[in-house]
Motif scaffolding. Sequence first.
Motif, mmCIF file in Angstrom:
data_model
loop_
_atom_site.group_PDB
_atom_site.id
_atom_site.type_symbol
_atom_site.label_atom_id
_atom_site.label_comp_id
_atom_site.label_asym_id
_atom_site.label_seq_id
_atom_site.Cartn_x
_atom_site.Cartn_y
_atom_site.Cartn_z
ATOM 1 N N UNK A 1 0.840 -1.203 0.000
ATOM 2 C CA UNK A 1 0.000 0.000 0.000
ATOM 3 C C UNK A 1 0.876 1.255 0.000
ATOM 4 N N UNK A 2 1.951 1.231 0.776
ATOM 5 C CA UNK A 2 2.871 2.370 0.812
ATOM 6 C C UNK A 2 3.452 2.650 -0.567
ATOM 7 N N UNK A 3 3.912 1.601 -1.235
ATOM 8 C CA UNK A 3 4.526 1.779 -2.551
ATOM 9 C C UNK A 3 3.517 2.295 -3.573
ATOM 10 N N UNK A 4 2.285 1.798 -3.487
ATOM 11 C CA UNK A 4 1.240 2.264 -4.414
ATOM 12 C C UNK A 4 0.979 3.757 -4.221
ATOM 13 N N UNK A 5 0.862 4.178 -2.960
ATOM 14 C CA UNK A 5 0.596 5.592 -2.683
ATOM 15 C C UNK A 5 1.776 6.465 -3.073
ATOM 16 N N UNK A 6 2.990 5.967 -2.890
ATOM 17 C CA UNK A 6 4.172 6.750 -3.290
ATOM 18 C C UNK A 6 4.161 7.025 -4.793
ATOM 19 N N UNK A 7 3.692 6.069 -5.571
ATOM 20 C CA UNK A 7 3.673 6.236 -7.029
ATOM 21 C C UNK A 7 2.666 7.286 -7.487
ATOM 22 N N UNK A 8 1.744 7.657 -6.604
ATOM 23 C CA UNK A 8 0.760 8.683 -6.966
ATOM 24 C C UNK A 8 1.386 10.073 -7.070
ATOM 25 N N UNK A 9 2.544 10.266 -6.434
ATOM 26 C CA UNK A 9 3.119 11.612 -6.301
ATOM 27 C C UNK A 9 4.523 11.667 -6.874
ATOM 28 N N UNK A 10 4.926 12.866 -7.237
ATOM 29 C CA UNK A 10 6.249 13.071 -7.837
ATOM 30 C C UNK A 10 7.351 13.148 -6.785
ATOM 31 N N UNK A 11 7.016 13.600 -5.571
ATOM 32 C CA UNK A 11 8.031 13.785 -4.534
ATOM 33 C C UNK A 11 7.635 13.048 -3.258
ATOM 34 N N UNK A 12 8.653 12.752 -2.433
ATOM 35 C CA UNK A 12 8.417 12.096 -1.149
ATOM 36 C C UNK A 12 7.611 12.994 -0.217
ATOM 37 N N UNK A 13 7.819 14.305 -0.292
ATOM 38 C CA UNK A 13 7.105 15.243 0.582
ATOM 39 C C UNK A 13 5.597 15.201 0.344
ATOM 40 N N UNK A 14 5.182 15.007 -0.900
ATOM 41 C CA UNK A 14 3.748 14.922 -1.191
ATOM 42 C C UNK A 14 3.149 13.658 -0.588
ATOM 43 N N UNK A 15 3.908 12.561 -0.652
ATOM 44 C CA UNK A 15 3.435 11.317 -0.032
ATOM 45 C C UNK A 15 3.324 11.475 1.481
ATOM 46 N N UNK A 16 4.324 12.121 2.098
ATOM 47 C CA UNK A 16 4.282 12.344 3.548
ATOM 48 C C UNK A 16 3.084 13.204 3.937
ATOM 49 N N UNK A 17 2.737 14.166 3.093
ATOM 50 C CA UNK A 17 1.575 15.010 3.396
ATOM 51 C C UNK A 17 0.312 14.161 3.460
ATOM 52 N N UNK A 18 0.170 13.237 2.518
ATOM 53 C CA UNK A 18 -0.977 12.322 2.550
ATOM 54 C C UNK A 18 -0.946 11.472 3.820
ATOM 55 N N UNK A 19 0.239 10.958 4.163
ATOM 56 C CA UNK A 19 0.384 10.093 5.329
ATOM 57 C C UNK A 19 -0.001 10.826 6.612
ATOM 58 N N UNK A 20 0.531 12.045 6.790
ATOM 59 C CA UNK A 20 0.207 12.829 7.981
ATOM 60 C C UNK A 20 -1.284 13.154 8.037
ATOM 61 N N UNK A 21 -1.835 13.555 6.887
ATOM 62 C CA UNK A 21 -3.241 13.967 6.844
ATOM 63 C C UNK A 21 -4.169 12.803 7.175
ATOM 64 N N UNK A 22 -3.914 11.638 6.570
ATOM 65 C CA UNK A 22 -4.762 10.471 6.830
ATOM 66 C C UNK A 22 -4.680 10.062 8.298
ATOM 67 N N UNK A 23 -3.488 10.147 8.891
ATOM 68 C CA UNK A 23 -3.323 9.778 10.305
ATOM 69 C C UNK A 23 -4.149 10.685 11.206
ATOM 70 N N UNK A 24 -4.086 11.998 10.960
ATOM 71 C CA UNK A 24 -4.858 12.943 11.777
ATOM 72 C C UNK A 24 -6.347 12.775 11.517
ATOM 73 N N UNK A 25 -6.733 12.537 10.245
ATOM 74 C CA UNK A 25 -8.155 12.339 9.929
ATOM 75 C C UNK A 25 -8.708 11.102 10.636
ATOM 76 N N UNK A 26 -7.861 10.104 10.838
ATOM 77 C CA UNK A 26 -8.312 8.891 11.519
ATOM 78 C C UNK A 26 -8.761 9.211 12.944
ATOM 79 N N UNK A 27 -8.057 10.116 13.627
ATOM 80 C CA UNK A 27 -8.464 10.541 14.970
ATOM 81 C C UNK A 27 -9.822 11.238 14.924
ATOM 82 N N UNK A 28 -10.027 12.073 13.909
ATOM 83 C CA UNK A 28 -11.303 12.781 13.774
ATOM 84 C C UNK A 28 -12.442 11.793 13.480
ATOM 85 N N UNK A 29 -12.186 10.809 12.618
ATOM 86 C CA UNK A 29 -13.206 9.786 12.346
ATOM 87 C C UNK A 29 -13.541 9.017 13.621
#
Length: 348
Positions: free
Chosen positions: A153-181
Motif C-alpha cells: 500500500x505504501x509503494x502504491x501511494x508513493x507512485x501517486x506523487x512526484x516527490x516524497x514530501x507529497x506522499x508524507x503530506x498524505x500520510x500525515x493527513x490520513x493519520x490525523x483524519x483517523x483521529x477525527x473519524x
Amino acid sequence: MLLPAWELCLYGLLTVGSHLYAFYEAHQVSRKYEAAMDRRFGLDPGTLFRGLKKDPMDFEWSYWVEWGRERILWLLAGHLLVSQMSRLLVEKYKPWCLMVYGMAACWLLLGIKGFAVILLHAAISFAVAQFQLSLLTWLCSLILLATLRIPAVEETKRRWYDTENEYYLLLFTVSVRCLFCTSFCLEYCWHAPAQKSSHSFPWMLAYVFYYPTFHNGPLVNFDEFSKQMRRQEAFSVKTNLIIFIVGIIRIFFWWCLAELMIHLMYIHALYSSALPLESASYWALGGLALAQVLFFYVKYLVLYGVPGLLLRMDGLKPPALPCCVSLMHSFTKMWRSFDVGLHHFLVR
C-alpha cells in the motif's frame, strides 16, 4: 500563601539570567562548530536573518514551513474568505460551505486519489459505527491506521506523487483524519437514536474536511465542534478584524522567535554529533537541552496558533495553546497542558 514580591522578582531574575547565559554558551558552541556542521549537514543560508546560517535538521518545522509557503497558507486564506462570507451572508449554511471548500482544498493538494482515500476511510468508519459498539469503532480505527504501514500500500501511494514530501503530506493527513473519524464514530455510538440526526454522514464530512485542522490538528472533539458550529451568533466584521490582526502579530512574533533560535543555536545538528557534545561545558549542554524543549514549545505555538486563529474567526473555540515548558514542574501537567486537544480527546 504568596511569596513576597521581592522574592518573586529575585527568582524571576535568576531564572531569566540562567536561561540567557545557558543560551549564550550554546550559541558559542554553535559558532565554534559551524563549519563542521555545515560540511556534515548542509546548513541553510539565513533568509529571515541575513549573515546567519540556519539549522535545517528539525524535519517537522522545515516540512510545514515549506508547505505553508508553497500552498497551505494560500488555502487557509481561501478558507478564511469563504468562512467570513458565509457567516456574513448564509450563516445557516456555513458548515456546508466550509465542508465543500475543505473537500476542494483536499482534492487540489492531495489529488483525486488522496481525496478518495480520506473519503473511503470516513465511509468505512461511519459504516462500522452503525453497529453502535465502541470497541468495534476502535478496532476499525486501528486497522485503518495499520493499512498505512503495509509495504504494498505504501509503494502504491508513493507512485501517486512526484516527490516524497507529497506522499508524507498524505500520510500525515490520513493519520490525523483517523483521529477525527474515531471521535465522530464514538459520539455516534454513545448518543441515543433520537439524536442520530445530528450525527449524520454529511456532518461527519463537515467535521473531517474542516480545513484549518486538516493536515496537522489540533484535535477538536466532534461534540464540541458540532455544538459550536450549529450555534449562530451575531457577526461583527470589526471584532473579527481585531481578532485577526492581533492573532497575526502574535503568530509572526512566535515564528520569528523560532527562526531566531535555529539561526543562533544549531540545536538539532549538534545533537547528531558526538564531538561537540563531548567537549561542551555543562552550561552549554544545559542550554542546548533547554533550547530543544523551548523550540518544540515555540514551534507548536505557530503550528497550532494558525489553525487556532482560524477557528476563532469561524466562531469556534480552539483548544488552548501549549503552556511554556519552563513554567512546568510536573510532567503530568506537561502532558495535560501541551496538546490540550489530544488530552480532551483521550479524556472524552
